[in-house]
Design a protein around this motif. Structure first.
Motif, PDB file in Angstrom:
ATOM      1  N   ILE A  81       0.914  -1.472  -0.074  1.00 25.47           N
ATOM      2  CA  ILE A  81      -0.240  -0.206   0.288  1.00 25.47           C
ATOM      3  C   ILE A  81       0.794   1.200  -0.206  1.00 25.47           C
ATOM      4  N   ALA A  82       1.054   2.013  -1.165  1.00 26.93           N
ATOM      5  CA  ALA A  82       1.674   3.540  -1.296  1.00 26.93           C
ATOM      6  C   ALA A  82       1.424   4.310  -0.092  1.00 26.93           C
ATOM      7  N   ASP A  83       2.340   4.976   0.271  1.00 29.14           N
ATOM      8  CA  ASP A  83       2.714   6.161   1.375  1.00 29.14           C
ATOM      9  C   ASP A  83       2.219   5.537   2.550  1.00 29.14           C
ATOM     10  N   LYS A  84       3.051   4.130   3.048  1.00 22.70           N
ATOM     11  CA  LYS A  84       2.713   3.871   4.033  1.00 22.70           C
ATOM     12  C   LYS A  84       4.366   3.783   4.670  1.00 22.70           C
ATOM     13  N   THR A  85       4.073   2.914   6.375  1.00 22.31           N
ATOM     14  CA  THR A  85       5.775   2.767   7.001  1.00 22.31           C
ATOM     15  C   THR A  85       4.917   0.822   7.431  1.00 22.31           C
ATOM     16  N   ARG A 100      14.110  -7.673  -6.184  1.00 17.12           N
ATOM     17  CA  ARG A 100      14.930  -6.864  -6.573  1.00 17.12           C
ATOM     18  C   ARG A 100      12.987  -5.910  -6.620  1.00 17.12           C
ATOM     19  N   LYS A 101      12.651  -6.787  -7.594  1.00 18.63           N
ATOM     20  CA  LYS A 101      11.219  -5.991  -7.980  1.00 18.63           C
ATOM     21  C   LYS A 101      10.221  -5.995  -6.210  1.00 18.63           C
ATOM     22  N   LEU A 102      10.398  -6.178  -5.392  1.00 19.43           N
ATOM     23  CA  LEU A 102       9.930  -5.692  -4.417  1.00 19.43           C
ATOM     24  C   LEU A 102      10.170  -4.296  -3.943  1.00 19.43           C
ATOM     25  N   LEU A 103      11.958  -4.165  -3.707  1.00 15.95           N
ATOM     26  CA  LEU A 103      12.566  -2.923  -3.380  1.00 15.95           C
ATOM     27  C   LEU A 103      12.478  -1.978  -4.827  1.00 15.95           C
ATOM     28  N   GLN A 104      12.263  -2.247  -5.274  1.00 19.49           N
ATOM     29  CA  GLN A 104      11.662  -1.233  -6.606  1.00 19.49           C
ATOM     30  C   GLN A 104       9.992  -0.613  -6.500  1.00 19.49           C
ATOM     31  N   VAL A 106       8.618  -0.988  -3.644  1.00 15.41           N
ATOM     32  CA  VAL A 106       9.223   0.073  -2.072  1.00 15.41           C
ATOM     33  C   VAL A 106       9.160   1.313  -2.817  1.00 15.41           C
ATOM     34  N   LEU A 107      10.286   1.916  -3.567  1.00 15.03           N
ATOM     35  CA  LEU A 107      10.672   3.472  -3.859  1.00 15.03           C
ATOM     36  C   LEU A 107       9.313   3.736  -4.909  1.00 15.03           C
ATOM     37  N   GLU A 108       9.147   3.183  -5.442  1.00 17.92           N
ATOM     38  CA  GLU A 108       7.597   3.567  -6.193  1.00 17.92           C
ATOM     39  C   GLU A 108       6.451   3.867  -5.460  1.00 17.92           C
ATOM     40  N   LYS A 109       5.888   3.387  -5.226  1.00 14.93           N
ATOM     41  CA  LYS A 109       4.907   3.539  -4.065  1.00 14.93           C
ATOM     42  C   LYS A 109       5.163   4.647  -2.300  1.00 14.93           C
ATOM     43  N   ASN A 110       6.221   4.841  -3.207  1.00 15.87           N
ATOM     44  CA  ASN A 110       6.700   6.114  -1.735  1.00 15.87           C
ATOM     45  C   ASN A 110       6.736   5.803  -0.390  1.00 15.87           C
ATOM     46  N   ILE A 111       6.616   4.224  -0.425  1.00 11.95           N
ATOM     47  CA  ILE A 111       6.754   3.578   1.535  1.00 11.95           C
ATOM     48  C   ILE A 111       8.423   3.570   2.179  1.00 11.95           C
ATOM     49  N   ARG A 112       7.750   3.983   3.467  1.00 10.38           N
ATOM     50  CA  ARG A 112       8.807   3.975   4.384  1.00 10.38           C
ATOM     51  C   ARG A 112       9.218   2.538   5.032  1.00 10.38           C
ATOM     52  N   LEU A 113      10.417   2.171   3.977  1.00  8.93           N
ATOM     53  CA  LEU A 113      10.953   0.190   4.434  1.00  8.93           C
ATOM     54  C   LEU A 113      11.437   0.314   5.819  1.00  8.93           C
ATOM     55  N   ILE A 114      10.880  -0.783   6.568  1.00  7.51           N
ATOM     56  CA  ILE A 114      12.139  -0.726   7.560  1.00  7.51           C
ATOM     57  C   ILE A 114      12.193  -2.094   8.499  1.00  7.51           C
ATOM     58  N   ASP A 115      13.841  -2.313   7.892  1.00  5.91           N
ATOM     59  CA  ASP A 115      13.992  -3.861   8.176  1.00  5.91           C
ATOM     60  C   ASP A 115      14.183  -4.196   9.636  1.00  5.91           C
ATOM     61  N   GLY A 385      10.898   7.659  -1.305  1.00 12.50           N
ATOM     62  CA  GLY A 385      10.974   7.373  -2.747  1.00 12.50           C
ATOM     63  C   GLY A 385      12.287   7.095  -3.336  1.00 12.50           C
ATOM     64  N   ASP A 386      13.520   7.141  -2.297  1.00 13.62           N
ATOM     65  CA  ASP A 386      14.723   7.088  -2.303  1.00 13.62           C
ATOM     66  C   ASP A 386      15.223   6.252  -1.377  1.00 13.62           C
ATOM     67  N   LEU A 387      16.323   5.259  -2.069  1.00 13.67           N
ATOM     68  CA  LEU A 387      16.921   4.945  -0.360  1.00 13.67           C
ATOM     69  C   LEU A 387      17.567   6.112   0.179  1.00 13.67           C
ATOM     70  N   THR A 388      17.775   5.189   1.089  1.00 15.42           N
ATOM     71  CA  THR A 388      18.736   6.381   2.896  1.00 15.42           C
ATOM     72  C   THR A 388      20.042   6.580   2.477  1.00 15.42           C
ATOM     73  N   ILE A 389      20.618   7.126   3.216  1.00 19.71           N
ATOM     74  CA  ILE A 389      22.525   6.909   3.025  1.00 19.71           C
ATOM     75  C   ILE A 389      23.186   5.838   2.747  1.00 19.71           C
ATOM     76  N   GLU A 390      22.260   4.896   4.172  1.00 19.08           N
ATOM     77  CA  GLU A 390      22.910   4.283   4.097  1.00 19.08           C
ATOM     78  C   GLU A 390      22.508   2.817   3.321  1.00 19.08           C
ATOM     79  N   PHE A 391      22.085   2.877   2.747  1.00 23.03           N
ATOM     80  CA  PHE A 391      21.740   1.674   1.666  1.00 23.03           C
ATOM     81  C   PHE A 391      21.513   2.421   0.269  1.00 23.03           C
TER      82      PHE A 391
END
Length: 402
Positions: A81-85, A100-104, A106-115, A385-391
């Motif tokens: 779901i877009a725009d969620k954490t 790969r498609k999962l992370l792509q 995540v970026l396209e849907k403006n998701i904050r991903l915390i692993d 929509g972007d990778l953070t600096i650490e990643f």
């Protein structure tokens, strides 16, 4: 803040949960007015919808009202779901091509991903993990596999055990010859595996004694990277250098494969580090390992015989020593039997989930209420929509389109 527990969508289904019903009830009472919870209806969880409802937690089909969503395994792309954490194990940190498609997405849907895998304290130690349970079930399965291969004893499957106590009771059936067992990994996974080895009253010995002494009882050795990696230039070992630049090192694991018969692999592996052995090494007459339980389950990783992962319903395959080909399990006494289940804690899902939830309650829930949590920030792979600096090192991975 409204928090949702998503239905696990990955196949094969995962029965674990981030929080048990009792844990959510406690959180809802403790953070009344600050946090509320919804659980997406699911028929596959080890905790039924009714158990959550009885604890006073709302069961819903549509979870999109929630700001923060907790799962366990990777979320299928079409269910994001877009725009969620989101919190889940993304399995993208080693540039795993199958995600790969999962992370792509995540970026396209403006998701904050915390692993979960990179949630760490100030000292850099992981704070939430299923590792102990993977170690316990993986080591149990190592002996289940050994029993099947040798016909010395017959254990029921871990998933058939009611709980951890029942699993330890089942181990009483194990009768072992003076077999030598190799254990790699000293973290949570290795610790869980040791619980099983101690339950079996198997003696631990040093690497030197494991290689050079004869025993009339089963024994095991716990190996660290210093025991089987050495610097190419002079045979030395420096821990910091190895972790910073593993390409300078080579493996000398073969001597342990000569001495041992059963291997339990639970060590973390850096993709830049050498493999423990090459596939052609298993054809050598002195390569004695006949059962390998690869708990870490890095396909194409340090254990070449892990040709693929396995499932709870089909836990083992054999590898032909001469050809390296994958064979049906236990078809030949001379082949190597490999157990490589990639979701081991699912065999004891209720207890594994309970311990995981305790860790989340201690380390994550309070951080959600912090305005700028350093713990959550360090574990954020993607945001806006972007990778953070650490990643940022994952840039070429996500920009690759097949």
């Amino acid at each position: 803040m409204k928090i949702g527990i998503i239905r696990e969508g990955k196949n094969p289904p995962d029965k674990r949960v981030p929080f048990t019903p009792d844990q959510l009830k406690t959180l809802q009472d403790e953070y009344n007015g600050q946090l509320s919870f919804q659980v997406q209806s699911s028929s596959i969880r080890s905790f039924a919808d009714e158990e959550y409802a009885e604890a006073g937690i709302e069961i819903v089909e549509d979870i999109s009202d929630c700001e923060v969503l907790f799962g366990v395994k990777e979320v299928p792309v079409d269910q994001l779901i877009a725009d969620k954490t989101y919190f889940f194990f993304s399995h993208t940190l080693k540039k795993q091509p199958y995600n790969r498609k999962l992370l792509q997405a995540v970026l396209e849907k403006n998701i904050r991903l915390i692993d979960y895998e990179v949630l760490k304290d100030e000292q850099g130690n992981r704070v939430v993990a299923f590792g102990r349970w993977a170690g316990i079930v993986g080591a149990y399965n190592a002996f289940w596999t050994y029993g099947k291969k040798t016909d010395l004893f017959d254990l029921k499957r871990a998933q058939e055990c009611e709980d951890l106590l029942d699993l330890h009771s089942e181990l009483a059936k194990v009768t072992l010859p003076p077999v030598k067992i190799v254990l790699t990994g000293s973290g949570r996974v290795g610790g869980g595996a040791k619980e099983v080895l101690h339950s079996l009253k198997i003696r631990e010995v040093s690497a030197h004694d494991f290689l050079h002494l004869y025993y009339d009882e089963p024994v095991f050795v716990t190996l660290s990277s210093a025991d089987y990696y050495r610097r190419k230039s002079d045979g030395g070992y420096d821990k910091r250098e190895f972790y910073m630049n593993p390409g300078l090192y080579e493996s000398h694991f073969h001597k342990f494969a000569e001495a041992g018969e059963l291997m339990i692999s639970g060590a973390y592996w850096n993709p830049e580090a050498p493999k423990l052995f090459e596939m052609n090494a298993i054809a050598a007459d002195d390569f004695q390992l006949s059962v390998i339980a690869d708990i870490s389950c890095d396909v194409g990783g340090p254990i070449p015989t892990t040709i693929s992962s396995t499932t709870i319903s089909d836990p083992v395959f054999d590898v032909d020593r001469e050809t390296g080909e994958k064979l049906p399990a236990f078809g030949s006494q001379t082949s190597i039997s490999v157990m490589a289940i990639d979701n081991l804690p699912c065999e004891l899902p209720r207890e594994a989930s309970q311990e995981f939830g305790k860790q989340l309650i201690k380390w994550v829930i309070p951080e959600l209420l912090e305005e700028n949590s350093s713990v959550l920030e360090r574990a954020t792979i993607a945001r806006d929509g972007d990778l953070t600096i650490e990643f940022i090192y994952l840039t070429d991975f996500v920009n690759h389109h097949e």
